[in-house]
Design a protein around this motif. Structure first.
Motif, PDB file in Angstrom:
ATOM      1  N   ASN A  16     -11.630  -7.223 -10.560  1.00 26.43           N
ATOM      2  CA  ASN A  16     -11.644  -6.379  -9.369  1.00 26.43           C
ATOM      3  C   ASN A  16     -10.587  -5.286  -9.378  1.00 26.43           C
ATOM      4  N   LYS A  17      -9.742  -5.275 -10.394  1.00 30.24           N
ATOM      5  CA  LYS A  17      -8.697  -4.255 -10.576  1.00 30.24           C
ATOM      6  C   LYS A  17      -7.665  -4.240  -9.447  1.00 30.24           C
ATOM      7  N   HIS A  18      -7.486  -5.377  -8.786  1.00 31.09           N
ATOM      8  CA  HIS A  18      -6.424  -5.510  -7.795  1.00 31.09           C
ATOM      9  C   HIS A  18      -6.199  -6.988  -7.516  1.00 31.09           C
ATOM     10  N   LEU A  19      -5.056  -7.291  -6.922  1.00 29.04           N
ATOM     11  CA  LEU A  19      -4.747  -8.667  -6.554  1.00 29.04           C
ATOM     12  C   LEU A  19      -5.503  -9.041  -5.291  1.00 29.04           C
ATOM     13  N   LYS A  20      -5.926 -10.291  -5.212  1.00 37.32           N
ATOM     14  CA  LYS A  20      -6.791 -10.751  -4.131  1.00 37.32           C
ATOM     15  C   LYS A  20      -6.202 -10.517  -2.735  1.00 37.32           C
ATOM     16  N   ALA A  21      -4.926 -10.784  -2.546  1.00 36.96           N
ATOM     17  CA  ALA A  21      -4.317 -10.681  -1.218  1.00 36.96           C
ATOM     18  C   ALA A  21      -3.953  -9.247  -0.836  1.00 36.96           C
ATOM     19  N   VAL A  22      -4.021  -8.327  -1.778  1.00 37.80           N
ATOM     20  CA  VAL A  22      -3.661  -6.939  -1.500  1.00 37.80           C
ATOM     21  C   VAL A  22      -4.943  -6.140  -1.286  1.00 37.80           C
ATOM     22  N   PRO A  23      -5.184  -5.729  -0.038  1.00 39.33           N
ATOM     23  CA  PRO A  23      -6.431  -5.024   0.236  1.00 39.33           C
ATOM     24  C   PRO A  23      -6.480  -3.663  -0.453  1.00 39.33           C
ATOM     25  N   GLY A  31     -12.928  11.730   2.023  1.00 39.22           N
ATOM     26  CA  GLY A  31     -12.478  11.265   0.717  1.00 39.22           C
ATOM     27  C   GLY A  31     -11.002  10.940   0.658  1.00 39.22           C
ATOM     28  N   GLN A  32     -10.305  11.002   1.793  1.00 40.68           N
ATOM     29  CA  GLN A  32      -8.887  10.665   1.845  1.00 40.68           C
ATOM     30  C   GLN A  32      -8.731   9.150   1.895  1.00 40.68           C
ATOM     31  N   GLU A  33      -7.763   8.645   1.152  1.00 44.59           N
ATOM     32  CA  GLU A  33      -7.510   7.205   1.180  1.00 44.59           C
ATOM     33  C   GLU A  33      -6.783   6.821   2.452  1.00 44.59           C
ATOM     34  N   ILE A  34      -7.246   5.741   3.064  1.00 46.67           N
ATOM     35  CA  ILE A  34      -6.602   5.193   4.252  1.00 46.67           C
ATOM     36  C   ILE A  34      -5.998   3.859   3.841  1.00 46.67           C
ATOM     37  N   VAL A  35      -4.692   3.745   4.028  1.00 46.64           N
ATOM     38  CA  VAL A  35      -3.988   2.530   3.636  1.00 46.64           C
ATOM     39  C   VAL A  35      -3.306   1.946   4.867  1.00 46.64           C
ATOM     40  N   ASN A  36      -3.566   0.676   5.145  1.00 49.51           N
ATOM     41  CA  ASN A  36      -2.870  -0.033   6.214  1.00 49.51           C
ATOM     42  C   ASN A  36      -1.630  -0.649   5.572  1.00 49.51           C
ATOM     43  N   TRP A  37      -0.482   0.004   5.758  1.00 51.44           N
ATOM     44  CA  TRP A  37       0.733  -0.402   5.055  1.00 51.44           C
ATOM     45  C   TRP A  37       1.215  -1.786   5.448  1.00 51.44           C
ATOM     46  N   GLY A  38       1.057  -2.168   6.712  1.00 53.52           N
ATOM     47  CA  GLY A  38       1.481  -3.501   7.128  1.00 53.52           C
ATOM     48  C   GLY A  38       0.662  -4.580   6.436  1.00 53.52           C
ATOM     49  N   GLU A  39      -0.649  -4.377   6.415  1.00 51.05           N
ATOM     50  CA  GLU A  39      -1.544  -5.335   5.754  1.00 51.05           C
ATOM     51  C   GLU A  39      -1.278  -5.376   4.253  1.00 51.05           C
ATOM     52  N   ARG A  40      -1.069  -4.205   3.676  1.00 50.77           N
ATOM     53  CA  ARG A  40      -0.803  -4.122   2.236  1.00 50.77           C
ATOM     54  C   ARG A  40       0.522  -4.811   1.890  1.00 50.77           C
ATOM     55  N   SER A  41       1.550  -4.598   2.705  1.00 47.62           N
ATOM     56  CA  SER A  41       2.853  -5.232   2.458  1.00 47.62           C
ATOM     57  C   SER A  41       2.760  -6.749   2.555  1.00 47.62           C
ATOM     58  N   ARG A  42       2.014  -7.252   3.549  1.00 51.65           N
ATOM     59  CA  ARG A  42       1.813  -8.707   3.662  1.00 51.65           C
ATOM     60  C   ARG A  42       1.119  -9.245   2.417  1.00 51.65           C
ATOM     61  N   GLY A  43       0.120  -8.516   1.920  1.00 53.88           N
ATOM     62  CA  GLY A  43      -0.590  -8.941   0.723  1.00 53.88           C
ATOM     63  C   GLY A  43       0.304  -8.969  -0.500  1.00 53.88           C
ATOM     64  N   GLU A  46       2.555 -11.961  -0.227  1.00 52.91           N
ATOM     65  CA  GLU A  46       1.823 -13.194  -0.546  1.00 52.91           C
ATOM     66  C   GLU A  46       1.642 -13.347  -2.048  1.00 52.91           C
ATOM     67  N   GLU A  47       1.278 -12.264  -2.723  1.00 54.04           N
ATOM     68  CA  GLU A  47       1.095 -12.330  -4.179  1.00 54.04           C
ATOM     69  C   GLU A  47       2.414 -12.607  -4.881  1.00 54.04           C
ATOM     70  N   LEU A  48       3.509 -12.053  -4.380  1.00 59.21           N
ATOM     71  CA  LEU A  48       4.820 -12.321  -4.958  1.00 59.21           C
ATOM     72  C   LEU A  48       5.188 -13.794  -4.797  1.00 59.21           C
ATOM     73  N   GLU A  49       4.915 -14.333  -3.628  1.00 59.53           N
ATOM     74  CA  GLU A  49       5.203 -15.753  -3.396  1.00 59.53           C
ATOM     75  C   GLU A  49       4.343 -16.633  -4.299  1.00 59.53           C
ATOM     76  N   LYS A  50       3.065 -16.285  -4.467  1.00 59.52           N
ATOM     77  CA  LYS A  50       2.201 -17.040  -5.385  1.00 59.52           C
ATOM     78  C   LYS A  50       2.761 -16.989  -6.800  1.00 59.52           C
ATOM     79  N   ALA A  51       3.223 -15.800  -7.212  1.00 58.15           N
ATOM     80  CA  ALA A  51       3.778 -15.658  -8.565  1.00 58.15           C
ATOM     81  C   ALA A  51       4.971 -16.582  -8.753  1.00 58.15           C
ATOM     82  N   HIS A  52       5.800 -16.694  -7.726  1.00 56.31           N
ATOM     83  CA  HIS A  52       6.953 -17.589  -7.830  1.00 56.31           C
ATOM     84  C   HIS A  52       6.527 -19.049  -7.913  1.00 56.31           C
ATOM     85  N   VAL A  53       5.466 -19.425  -7.209  1.00 54.88           N
ATOM     86  CA  VAL A  53       4.953 -20.798  -7.316  1.00 54.88           C
ATOM     87  C   VAL A  53       4.453 -21.044  -8.735  1.00 54.88           C
ATOM     88  N   TYR A  54       3.698 -20.068  -9.284  1.00 50.35           N
ATOM     89  CA  TYR A  54       3.203 -20.217 -10.653  1.00 50.35           C
ATOM     90  C   TYR A  54       4.366 -20.330 -11.640  1.00 50.35           C
TER      91      TYR A  54
END
Length: 75
Positions: A16-23, A31-43, A46-54
């Motif tokens: 999918n060319k991206h991490l699951k928790a990062v929208p 054609g402008q990209e819309i990014v929800n920074w709060g949601e993206r930061s949470r994702g 979460e991925e960083l925390e998963k990496a630490h568990v791994y």
């Protein structure tokens, strides 16, 4: 977390060319990209925390294997 295997996690990422928790960013009608920074930061967090568990799981496995190897070498 519902922690999938490392293989499943990486397969999703590569497919999918991206991490699951990062929208992914979405595009508006111009054609402008819309990014929800709060949601993206949470994702990202979460991925960083998963990496630490791994990493912790890998570290525990390495220590266990090193211990077993030391025992085998002593015999």
């Amino acid at each position: 977390y519902q922690l999938e295997t490392i293989d499943d996690h990486s397969a999703y990422m590569w497919q999918n060319k991206h991490l699951k928790a990062v929208p992914k960013a979405v595009q508006d009608e111009n054609g402008q990209e819309i990014v929800n920074w709060g949601e993206r930061s949470r994702g990202v967090l979460e991925e960083l925390e998963k990496a630490h568990v791994y990493i912790q799981q890998c570290d525990e496995r390495i220590k266990s294997l090193e211990s077993r190897l030391s025992e085998m070498e002593r015999k």
